[in-house]
Write a protein that holds these residues in place. Structure first.
Motif, PDB file in Angstrom:
ATOM      1  N   TRP A   1       1.186   2.321  -7.106  1.00  0.00           N
ATOM      2  CA  TRP A   1      -0.123   1.665  -7.210  1.00  0.00           C
ATOM      3  C   TRP A   1      -0.092   0.484  -8.172  1.00  0.00           C
ATOM      4  O   TRP A   1      -1.047   0.246  -8.905  1.00  0.00           O
ATOM      5  N   GLY A   2       1.001  -0.261  -8.188  1.00  0.00           N
ATOM      6  CA  GLY A   2       1.104  -1.394  -9.112  1.00  0.00           C
ATOM      7  C   GLY A   2       1.635  -0.962 -10.464  1.00  0.00           C
ATOM      8  O   GLY A   2       1.811   0.231 -10.724  1.00  0.00           O
ATOM      9  N   ASP A   3       1.941  -1.954 -11.288  1.00  0.00           N
ATOM     10  CA  ASP A   3       2.447  -1.702 -12.649  1.00  0.00           C
ATOM     11  C   ASP A   3       3.745  -0.909 -12.660  1.00  0.00           C
ATOM     12  O   ASP A   3       4.010  -0.156 -13.599  1.00  0.00           O
TER      13      ASP A   3
ATOM     14  N   LYS B   1       7.612  -4.438 -12.114  1.00  0.00           N
ATOM     15  CA  LYS B   1       8.133  -5.549 -11.309  1.00  0.00           C
ATOM     16  C   LYS B   1       8.500  -6.742 -12.186  1.00  0.00           C
ATOM     17  O   LYS B   1       9.505  -7.399 -11.960  1.00  0.00           O
TER      18      LYS B   1
ATOM     19  N   VAL C   1      -8.299  -0.207  -2.839  1.00  0.00           N
ATOM     20  CA  VAL C   1      -7.128  -1.070  -2.698  1.00  0.00           C
ATOM     21  C   VAL C   1      -7.494  -2.465  -3.183  1.00  0.00           C
ATOM     22  O   VAL C   1      -8.649  -2.726  -3.527  1.00  0.00           O
TER      23      VAL C   1
ATOM     24  N   GLN D   1       0.704  -6.193  -7.385  1.00  0.00           N
ATOM     25  CA  GLN D   1       0.123  -4.903  -6.995  1.00  0.00           C
ATOM     26  C   GLN D   1       1.226  -3.988  -6.411  1.00  0.00           C
ATOM     27  O   GLN D   1       2.392  -4.202  -6.708  1.00  0.00           O
TER      28      GLN D   1
ATOM     29  N   GLY E   1      -7.884   2.092 -12.241  1.00  0.00           N
ATOM     30  CA  GLY E   1      -9.011   1.980 -11.317  1.00  0.00           C
ATOM     31  C   GLY E   1      -9.188   3.295 -10.587  1.00  0.00           C
ATOM     32  O   GLY E   1      -8.460   4.270 -10.810  1.00  0.00           O
TER      33      GLY E   1
ATOM     34  N   ARG F   1      -7.398  -1.381 -19.567  1.00  0.00           N
ATOM     35  CA  ARG F   1      -7.897  -0.028 -19.252  1.00  0.00           C
ATOM     36  C   ARG F   1      -6.764   0.985 -19.338  1.00  0.00           C
ATOM     37  O   ARG F   1      -5.627   0.687 -18.958  1.00  0.00           O
TER      38      ARG F   1
ATOM     39  N   HIS G   1       2.091  -8.916 -15.209  1.00  0.00           N
ATOM     40  CA  HIS G   1       3.524  -8.598 -15.234  1.00  0.00           C
ATOM     41  C   HIS G   1       4.091  -8.861 -16.623  1.00  0.00           C
ATOM     42  O   HIS G   1       4.057  -9.970 -17.118  1.00  0.00           O
TER      43      HIS G   1
ATOM     44  N   ILE H   1     -14.745   0.805  -6.935  1.00  0.00           N
ATOM     45  CA  ILE H   1     -13.301   0.620  -6.772  1.00  0.00           C
ATOM     46  C   ILE H   1     -12.623   0.531  -8.133  1.00  0.00           C
ATOM     47  O   ILE H   1     -11.494   0.946  -8.310  1.00  0.00           O
ATOM     48  N   GLY H   2     -13.362   0.005  -9.108  1.00  0.00           N
ATOM     49  CA  GLY H   2     -12.742  -0.237 -10.413  1.00  0.00           C
ATOM     50  C   GLY H   2     -11.839  -1.449 -10.338  1.00  0.00           C
ATOM     51  O   GLY H   2     -10.685  -1.411 -10.749  1.00  0.00           O
ATOM     52  N   THR H   3     -12.381  -2.564  -9.799  1.00  0.00           N
ATOM     53  CA  THR H   3     -11.558  -3.770  -9.652  1.00  0.00           C
ATOM     54  C   THR H   3     -11.263  -4.371 -11.023  1.00  0.00           C
ATOM     55  O   THR H   3     -11.842  -3.973 -12.031  1.00  0.00           O
ATOM     56  N   THR H   4     -10.388  -5.363 -11.037  1.00  0.00           N
ATOM     57  CA  THR H   4     -10.063  -6.042 -12.290  1.00  0.00           C
ATOM     58  C   THR H   4     -11.154  -7.062 -12.649  1.00  0.00           C
ATOM     59  O   THR H   4     -11.092  -7.683 -13.701  1.00  0.00           O
TER      60      THR H   4
ATOM     61  N   ASN I   1      -5.279 -10.822 -10.840  1.00  0.00           N
ATOM     62  CA  ASN I   1      -5.465  -9.371 -11.029  1.00  0.00           C
ATOM     63  C   ASN I   1      -4.141  -8.731 -11.467  1.00  0.00           C
ATOM     64  O   ASN I   1      -4.126  -7.668 -12.070  1.00  0.00           O
ATOM     65  N   ALA I   2      -3.027  -9.403 -11.174  1.00  0.00           N
ATOM     66  CA  ALA I   2      -1.710  -8.890 -11.561  1.00  0.00           C
ATOM     67  C   ALA I   2      -1.494  -9.070 -13.050  1.00  0.00           C
ATOM     68  O   ALA I   2      -2.072  -9.948 -13.674  1.00  0.00           O
TER      69      ALA I   2
HETATM   70  P1  IMO Z   1       0.302  -5.596 -10.861  1.00  0.00           P
HETATM   71  O1  IMO Z   1       0.808  -6.800 -10.105  1.00  0.00           O
HETATM   72  C1  IMO Z   1      -2.321  -2.153 -10.973  1.00  0.00           C
HETATM   73  C2  IMO Z   1      -6.144  -2.456  -8.830  1.00  0.00           C
HETATM   74  C3  IMO Z   1      -7.417  -2.437  -9.624  1.00  0.00           C
HETATM   75  C4  IMO Z   1      -8.336  -1.743  -8.642  1.00  0.00           C
HETATM   76  C5  IMO Z   1      -7.879  -2.308  -7.302  1.00  0.00           C
HETATM   77  C6  IMO Z   1      -8.700  -3.466  -6.786  1.00  0.00           C
HETATM   78  O2  IMO Z   1       0.283  -5.764 -12.325  1.00  0.00           O
HETATM   79  O3  IMO Z   1       1.019  -4.368 -10.422  1.00  0.00           O
HETATM   80  P2  IMO Z   1      -8.840  -6.018  -7.474  1.00  0.00           P
HETATM   81  O4  IMO Z   1      -9.210  -6.680  -8.775  1.00  0.00           O
HETATM   82  O5  IMO Z   1      -7.447  -6.354  -7.023  1.00  0.00           O
HETATM   83  O6  IMO Z   1      -9.853  -6.221  -6.396  1.00  0.00           O
HETATM   84  O7  IMO Z   1      -8.854  -4.436  -7.787  1.00  0.00           O
HETATM   85  O8  IMO Z   1      -6.553  -2.719  -7.497  1.00  0.00           O
HETATM   86  N1  IMO Z   1      -5.159  -3.487  -9.211  1.00  0.00           N
HETATM   87  C7  IMO Z   1      -4.010  -3.228  -9.867  1.00  0.00           C
HETATM   88  N2  IMO Z   1      -3.526  -2.079 -10.395  1.00  0.00           N
HETATM   89  N3  IMO Z   1      -1.577  -3.266 -11.042  1.00  0.00           N
HETATM   90  C8  IMO Z   1      -2.025  -4.425 -10.499  1.00  0.00           C
HETATM   91  O9  IMO Z   1      -1.261  -5.521 -10.428  1.00  0.00           O
HETATM   92  C9  IMO Z   1      -3.312  -4.455  -9.909  1.00  0.00           C
HETATM   93  N4  IMO Z   1      -4.052  -5.399  -9.314  1.00  0.00           N
HETATM   94  C10 IMO Z   1      -5.164  -4.789  -8.865  1.00  0.00           C
HETATM   95  O10 IMO Z   1      -7.290  -1.711 -10.824  1.00  0.00           O
HETATM   96  O11 IMO Z   1      -8.090  -0.371  -8.636  1.00  0.00           O
END
Ligand code: IMO
Ligand code: MG
Length: 423
Positions: free
Chosen positions: A10-12, A15, A237, A223, A273, A302, A40, A125-128, A37-38
């Motif tokens: 789920w990201g993080d 990368k 998502v 992501q 999120g 967060r 890195h 959703i808990g967006t950024t 939103n990323a």
């Molecule tokens: P990197 O590239 C982790 C999550 C948000 C939320 C969902 C939608 O660092 O891996 P958005 O703002 O994209 O509409 O939020 O996606 N989210 C991430 N979670 N790493 C990320 O990026 C993320 N980018 C978005 O927390 O749940």
């Protein structure tokens, strides 16, 4: 050789660190989806850098970074990121950064709408909160403003007027929010066009020409697979394709030009999120791993939700991305654990699921079926070769390889650049 590095959870996943390492062998590094939103993180000689829009390879002198057409660009955030790097002695010039003229632009109303929409949803959703969803929505609705438009006052004027006509009504009637004035945004964004103009070009042509000249290109995913708009845990998502298909549409490079896909995973699982997360820890382990792994969002700060490694999830990611090699990140975070669990299936209402389910109800209530292994209970950060890793750590990695049906090539055992084992 053209390589993709993307996230399989789920990201993080780490990368940024892996890209910093593999981009040494690439001439060009490309972001192809997502926006700021990323987050890195790269650590170089005890200095931490966090990238949101710029590719993580920008730290390497003499290399070219590209922001591909699939990325949504918030010019304000991009300029801030460039200014912050300049303060630290790194000048981002048009020679080393190219921005696609086709990138959609994040506007002030996108950022605000992102927050307002969340307030109206039952399941947040808990967006950024960076305006990513609303910007992609406008792209698909065909009213978006692109980077190239910032260079043409006439086109920008017409498009912005059209947008504000509609948006101001929505803001007012649906959200009881004040209207936006045209002139403020118009001047602000024309200003961004002036500042970024020399970076903007047709990056599709640029990339294909470079590939024709045998330059090597690295595609940097943002992501992770389960935040993908099609294959992720919808609706929790992000709004772009973070799976490998996003590379082609988001950069204009054909699939026949891609040689390898490396997927990054953490040695456990995290998520920021809302949304389903079958292997999420209970409170005690959650706090332990969050502290050890410093699991706080690099973009929003967060606390990240943490859990055991989920092989059902990652196997699905291996399939959809055609993964060639895996990189297991943050193995050292598990160093002190006496027992380590791997999820190998889900159970719901007496049925066992070996493949990742699409049904939201199943996923939300799925009970993980675990396999338990002994931990290694010793520090790994100082180790640089695979055979020197503790036996139980190797057993853990080899079990994951069996379950995921793909080989592990990189093992990260710390945050620093050199804290990595290459097999
Ligand atoms: P990197 O590239 C982790 C999550 C948000 C939320 C969902 C939608 O660092 O891996 P958005 O703002 O994209 O509409 O939020 O996606 N989210 C991430 N979670 N790493 C990320 O990026 C993320 N980018 C978005 O927390 O749940
Ligand atoms: Mg991140």
């Amino acid at each position: 050789m053209n390589l993709v590095v993307l996230g399989a959870q789920w990201g993080d996943e780490g990368k940024g660190k892996l890209i910093d390492i593999v981009s040494r062998d690439a001439d060009i590094t490309v972001r192809y989806q997502g926006g700021n939103n990323a987050g890195h993180t790269v650590v170089v000689s005890n200095k931490e850098y966090i990238f949101h829009l710029l590719p993580s390879a920008i730290l390497h002198k003499g290399k070219v970074c590209v922001i591909g057409n699939g990325v949504v660009v918030d010019p304000r955030a991009l300029l801030e990121e460039m200014a912050a790097l300049k303060k630290r002695g790194l000048n981002v010039t048009p020679r080393c950064l190219k921005i696609s003229d086709r990138c959609h632009v994040v506007m002030p109303y996108h950022r605000v709408l992102d927050g307002l929409r969340e307030t109206k949803r039952k399941n947040k959703i808990g967006t950024t909160g960076r305006g990513i969803g609303p910007c992609y929505a406008d792209k698909v609705t065909r009213c978006g403003i692109r980077m190239v438009d910032l260079l043409n006052p006439k086109v920008l004027k017409e498009k912005l007027q059209d947008n504000l006509n509609e948006k101001n009504e929505v803001f007012n009637k649906v959200f009881h929010h004040k209207a936006y004035s045209f002139i403020g945004i118009y001047n602000e964004y024309l200003g961004y066009g002036k500042k970024l103009g020399s970076y903007i070009c047709d990056t599709m042509l640029y990339l294909n020409k470079a590939i024709g000249q045998k330059k090597s290109v690295l595609f940097e995913g943002a992501q992770g697979t389960f935040l993908d708009i099609d294959f992720g845990t919808y609706p929790f998502v992000t709004s772009s394709n973070s799976t490998v298909g996003g590379v082609c549409v988001g950069s204009g490079v054909a699939p026949t030009k891609i040689d390898k896909v490396i997927a990054c995973v953490k040695a456990y699982t995290t998520r920021v999120g809302e949304g389903p997360f079958p292997t999420e820890f209970s409170k005690r382990l959650m706090e332990e791993i969050r502290t050890k792994g410093n699991e706080f969002g690099a973009t929003t700060g967060r606390p990240r939700r943490c859990g055991w490694f989920d092989s059902v999830l990652v196997r699905y990611a291996v399939i959809v991305n055609g993964v060639s090699d895996l990189a297991i990140m943050k193995l050292d975070v598990l160093d002190d654990l006496r027992k380590i669990k791997i999820c190998t299936a889900y159970r719901y209402r007496g049925k066992v699921y070996k493949e990742f389910p699409t049904d939201f109800e199943v996923l939300s209530h799925a009970e993980p079926v675990y396999e338990e292994m002994d931990g290694w209970m010793m520090p790994t950060s100082g180790i640089r070769s695979y055979r020197r890793l503790p036996r139980n750590a190797r057993k853990y990695i080899e079990r994951l390889e069996q379950l995921l049906k793909v080989g592990v090539k990189y093992i990260s055992i710390g945050t620093k650049r050199d804290e990595i084992i290459v097999r």
